[in-house]
Design a protein around this motif. Structure first.
Motif, PDB file in Angstrom:
ATOM      1  N   ILE A   1     -25.804  14.342 -33.542  1.00  0.00           N
ATOM      2  CA  ILE A   1     -26.950  13.702 -32.889  1.00  0.00           C
ATOM      3  C   ILE A   1     -28.058  14.730 -32.686  1.00  0.00           C
ATOM      4  N   SER A   2     -29.270  14.364 -33.012  1.00  0.00           N
ATOM      5  CA  SER A   2     -30.402  15.276 -32.865  1.00  0.00           C
ATOM      6  C   SER A   2     -30.562  15.726 -31.412  1.00  0.00           C
ATOM      7  N   PRO A   3     -30.934  16.982 -31.198  1.00  0.00           N
ATOM      8  CA  PRO A   3     -31.139  17.470 -29.835  1.00  0.00           C
ATOM      9  C   PRO A   3     -32.302  16.802 -29.106  1.00  0.00           C
ATOM     10  N   VAL A   4     -33.105  16.012 -29.814  1.00  0.00           N
ATOM     11  CA  VAL A   4     -34.196  15.298 -29.133  1.00  0.00           C
ATOM     12  C   VAL A   4     -33.660  14.121 -28.319  1.00  0.00           C
ATOM     13  N   VAL A   5     -32.413  13.747 -28.551  1.00  0.00           N
ATOM     14  CA  VAL A   5     -31.816  12.609 -27.844  1.00  0.00           C
ATOM     15  C   VAL A   5     -31.376  13.029 -26.450  1.00  0.00           C
ATOM     16  N   PRO A   6     -31.902  12.416 -25.401  1.00  0.00           N
ATOM     17  CA  PRO A   6     -31.524  12.775 -24.029  1.00  0.00           C
ATOM     18  C   PRO A   6     -30.050  12.467 -23.743  1.00  0.00           C
ATOM     19  N   ALA A   7     -29.480  13.219 -22.851  1.00  0.00           N
ATOM     20  CA  ALA A   7     -28.078  13.011 -22.465  1.00  0.00           C
ATOM     21  C   ALA A   7     -27.861  11.599 -21.917  1.00  0.00           C
ATOM     22  N   SER A   8     -28.873  11.040 -21.270  1.00  0.00           N
ATOM     23  CA  SER A   8     -28.728   9.698 -20.691  1.00  0.00           C
ATOM     24  C   SER A   8     -28.541   8.640 -21.778  1.00  0.00           C
ATOM     25  N   TRP A   9     -29.170   8.840 -22.939  1.00  0.00           N
ATOM     26  CA  TRP A   9     -28.994   7.898 -24.046  1.00  0.00           C
ATOM     27  C   TRP A   9     -27.583   7.996 -24.609  1.00  0.00           C
ATOM     28  N   ILE A  10     -27.092   9.209 -24.716  1.00  0.00           N
ATOM     29  CA  ILE A  10     -25.735   9.407 -25.236  1.00  0.00           C
ATOM     30  C   ILE A  10     -24.720   8.794 -24.269  1.00  0.00           C
ATOM     31  N   LYS A  11     -24.975   8.943 -22.981  1.00  0.00           N
ATOM     32  CA  LYS A  11     -24.094   8.329 -21.987  1.00  0.00           C
ATOM     33  C   LYS A  11     -24.100   6.815 -22.134  1.00  0.00           C
ATOM     34  N   LEU A  12     -25.288   6.251 -22.352  1.00  0.00           N
ATOM     35  CA  LEU A  12     -25.397   4.807 -22.555  1.00  0.00           C
ATOM     36  C   LEU A  12     -24.636   4.386 -23.811  1.00  0.00           C
ATOM     37  N   MET A  13     -24.833   5.117 -24.904  1.00  0.00           N
ATOM     38  CA  MET A  13     -24.136   4.820 -26.154  1.00  0.00           C
ATOM     39  C   MET A  13     -22.619   4.860 -25.951  1.00  0.00           C
ATOM     40  N   ASN A  14     -22.157   5.857 -25.240  1.00  0.00           N
ATOM     41  CA  ASN A  14     -20.721   5.990 -25.007  1.00  0.00           C
ATOM     42  C   ASN A  14     -20.168   4.879 -24.117  1.00  0.00           C
ATOM     43  N   SER A  15     -21.024   4.312 -23.279  1.00  0.00           N
ATOM     44  CA  SER A  15     -20.570   3.172 -22.476  1.00  0.00           C
ATOM     45  C   SER A  15     -20.305   1.965 -23.371  1.00  0.00           C
ATOM     46  N   TYR A  16     -21.097   1.836 -24.433  1.00  0.00           N
ATOM     47  CA  TYR A  16     -20.855   0.777 -25.415  1.00  0.00           C
ATOM     48  C   TYR A  16     -19.551   1.056 -26.158  1.00  0.00           C
ATOM     49  N   ARG A  17     -19.334   2.307 -26.517  1.00  0.00           N
ATOM     50  CA  ARG A  17     -18.094   2.681 -27.187  1.00  0.00           C
ATOM     51  C   ARG A  17     -16.878   2.295 -26.334  1.00  0.00           C
ATOM     52  N   THR A  18     -16.944   2.624 -25.050  1.00  0.00           N
ATOM     53  CA  THR A  18     -15.830   2.335 -24.138  1.00  0.00           C
ATOM     54  C   THR A  18     -15.543   0.845 -24.072  1.00  0.00           C
ATOM     55  N   LYS A  19     -16.598   0.051 -24.003  1.00  0.00           N
ATOM     56  CA  LYS A  19     -16.425  -1.407 -23.920  1.00  0.00           C
ATOM     57  C   LYS A  19     -15.852  -1.979 -25.214  1.00  0.00           C
ATOM     58  N   ILE A  20     -16.288  -1.441 -26.336  1.00  0.00           N
ATOM     59  CA  ILE A  20     -15.772  -1.927 -27.625  1.00  0.00           C
ATOM     60  C   ILE A  20     -14.284  -1.615 -27.750  1.00  0.00           C
ATOM     61  N   VAL A  21     -13.912  -0.380 -27.436  1.00  0.00           N
ATOM     62  CA  VAL A  21     -12.513   0.032 -27.527  1.00  0.00           C
ATOM     63  C   VAL A  21     -11.644  -0.789 -26.575  1.00  0.00           C
ATOM     64  N   ALA A  22     -12.182  -1.082 -25.393  1.00  0.00           N
ATOM     65  CA  ALA A  22     -11.439  -1.860 -24.398  1.00  0.00           C
ATOM     66  C   ALA A  22     -11.374  -3.342 -24.748  1.00  0.00           C
ATOM     67  N   GLY A  23     -12.199  -3.764 -25.692  1.00  0.00           N
ATOM     68  CA  GLY A  23     -12.214  -5.168 -26.085  1.00  0.00           C
ATOM     69  C   GLY A  23     -13.092  -6.051 -25.238  1.00  0.00           C
ATOM     70  N   THR A  24     -13.898  -5.443 -24.365  1.00  0.00           N
ATOM     71  CA  THR A  24     -14.764  -6.236 -23.494  1.00  0.00           C
ATOM     72  C   THR A  24     -16.142  -6.494 -24.101  1.00  0.00           C
ATOM     73  N   LEU A  25     -16.454  -5.798 -25.193  1.00  0.00           N
ATOM     74  CA  LEU A  25     -17.703  -6.040 -25.915  1.00  0.00           C
ATOM     75  C   LEU A  25     -17.351  -6.377 -27.361  1.00  0.00           C
ATOM     76  N   LYS A  26     -17.673  -7.583 -27.772  1.00  0.00           N
ATOM     77  CA  LYS A  26     -17.401  -8.046 -29.116  1.00  0.00           C
ATOM     78  C   LYS A  26     -18.674  -7.933 -29.952  1.00  0.00           C
ATOM     79  N   VAL A  27     -18.626  -7.141 -30.975  1.00  0.00           N
ATOM     80  CA  VAL A  27     -19.787  -6.910 -31.823  1.00  0.00           C
ATOM     81  C   VAL A  27     -19.662  -7.769 -33.080  1.00  0.00           C
ATOM     82  N   PRO A  28     -20.697  -8.513 -33.448  1.00  0.00           N
ATOM     83  CA  PRO A  28     -20.593  -9.378 -34.624  1.00  0.00           C
ATOM     84  C   PRO A  28     -20.384  -8.576 -35.911  1.00  0.00           C
ATOM     85  N   THR A  29     -19.759  -9.226 -36.877  1.00  0.00           N
ATOM     86  CA  THR A  29     -19.454  -8.559 -38.150  1.00  0.00           C
ATOM     87  C   THR A  29     -20.368  -8.989 -39.279  1.00  0.00           C
ATOM     88  N   GLY A  30     -21.206  -9.972 -39.037  1.00  0.00           N
ATOM     89  CA  GLY A  30     -22.102 -10.443 -40.086  1.00  0.00           C
ATOM     90  C   GLY A  30     -23.438 -10.867 -39.532  1.00  0.00           C
TER      91      GLY A  30
END
Length: 346
Positions: free
Chosen positions: A316-345
């Motif tokens: 990830i480029s160093p121009v990306v603030p830590a807060s954005w990465i934290k937000l992105m990782n919150s999406y990762r956590t939800k996907i892995v936990a199965g609480t966020l369903k991301v469409p496939t098409g």
């Protein structure tokens, strides 16, 4: 064909454990005994093995597996669709006990050869065995000698979509773009996740989606990207293999941001925000080792996702603030936990 079949999970519980243990080539619990008599082949799609990621990484996996088991590896490059059948013929004539098709475009050819040679094992990247031509219209699997190597690329696309939307907003816009190669499910699955999570992260985000109809010619993707940039896109996600390097160049030239695909493409352009990655090398590697050890799982799919680290995000480029990465990782956590369903098409 229902796109939901692209990440069929129900049939692969036993194999997922193997994938998780083998996130790095040569590691984990994959069968590693020497099988000097085993011959495996890989047939590329029309992008060939110099496509900067998708095919190239699969060849890397084949080569690593050959070294691990002491067997023989055959790589057949396809320059056009007319090369598919001759390449399968060559691989089988040379004694391949496993033939891996490098992607979606080879499905029909592989089905033909799987039927003709029931004693040879076959696998295919980015294609589930529950979809035609490997299954009937109801999803009943027709081939017990074919294994799917599938990727939940929508999950990775989601993560980079979060960063893209945040960057566009920072740059004073609300538009991001995606440059696809050919409009096929393994391309659209990336873009579906990208669009879905970008809109969730920054409501009102507009996603432009266009296709080059090519996976090799960089100038074609550059032109498509320039068109999207002209419509206000502040970030361009390339989903077109080697062709997509032209999209990254267009982002450079316009002083906006590009996002790579398949491999970590951080160093392939000057303004790469990050990359959406999938480990096609590990998919081929695990499949070859399992087949050599007599553990080939025909009629099922090997599934790579965020949970088993088969897909993810590159540097990830160093121009990306830590807060954005934290937000992105919150999406990762939800996907892995199965609480966020991301469409496939789309």
């Amino acid at each position: 064909m229902k796109v939901s079949r692209w990440i069929a999970l129900a049939v692969v519980a036993a194999l997922v454990a193997t994938v998780a243990a083998s996130a790095a080539l040569g590691g984990g619990k994959s069968p590693a005994a020497k099988h000097a008599s085993f011959t495996a082949a890989l047939v590329s799609d029309i992008a060939g093995f110099n496509d900067n990621g998708f095919n190239k990484n699969q060849l890397k996996g084949l080569t690593a597996a050959e070294k691990k088991i002491g067997g023989t590896a055959i790589s057949e490059v396809s320059h056009s669709t007319s090369d598919y059948a001759p390449n399968f013929n060559t691989a089988i004539r040379k004694g391949a006990k496993l033939v891996v098709a490098a992607g979606f475009l080879l499905a029909n050819t592989e089905a033909t050869y799987a039927k003709k040679f029931p004693n040879v094992d076959f696998a295919i990247t980015d294609y589930p065995v529950e979809a035609p031509p490997f299954a009937d219209k109801k999803g009943k699997v027709l081939f017990k000698n074919v294994e799917g190597i599938t990727y939940a690329a929508n999950e990775s696309g989601c993560l980079v979509g979060v960063l893209a939307a945040k960057m566009a907003k920072k740059m004073g816009g609300n538009t991001i773009g995606a440059v696809g190669g050919i409009k096929i499910p393994p391309v659209d699955i990336w873009i579906a996740g990208y669009r879905f999570c970008a809109a969730k992260a920054v409501p009102g985000t507009k996603v432009l989606i266009q296709y080059s109809n090519d996976f090799s010619a960089a100038d074609k993707c550059q032109t498509v990207a320039q068109n999207e940039i002209g419509q206000g896109a502040k970030v361009i996600f390339q989903v077109a293999g080697g062709c997509g390097l032209g999209a990254l160049k267009a982002a450079d030239d316009a002083k906006i941001w590009g996002i790579g695909v398949d491999s970590d493409e951080y160093n392939d352009a000057k303004r790469v925000l990050t990359s959406a990655t999938k480990k096609t090398d590990v998919g081929v590697y695990n499949t070859v080792l399992s087949a050599a050890a007599g553990q080939f799982k025909g009629g099922t799919d090997l599934v790579f996702n965020l949970k088993n680290h088969g897909v993810g995000v590159g540097r990830i480029s160093p121009v990306v603030p830590a807060s954005w990465i934290k937000l992105m990782n919150s999406y990762r956590t939800k996907i892995v936990a199965g609480t966020l369903k991301v469409p496939t098409g789309l």
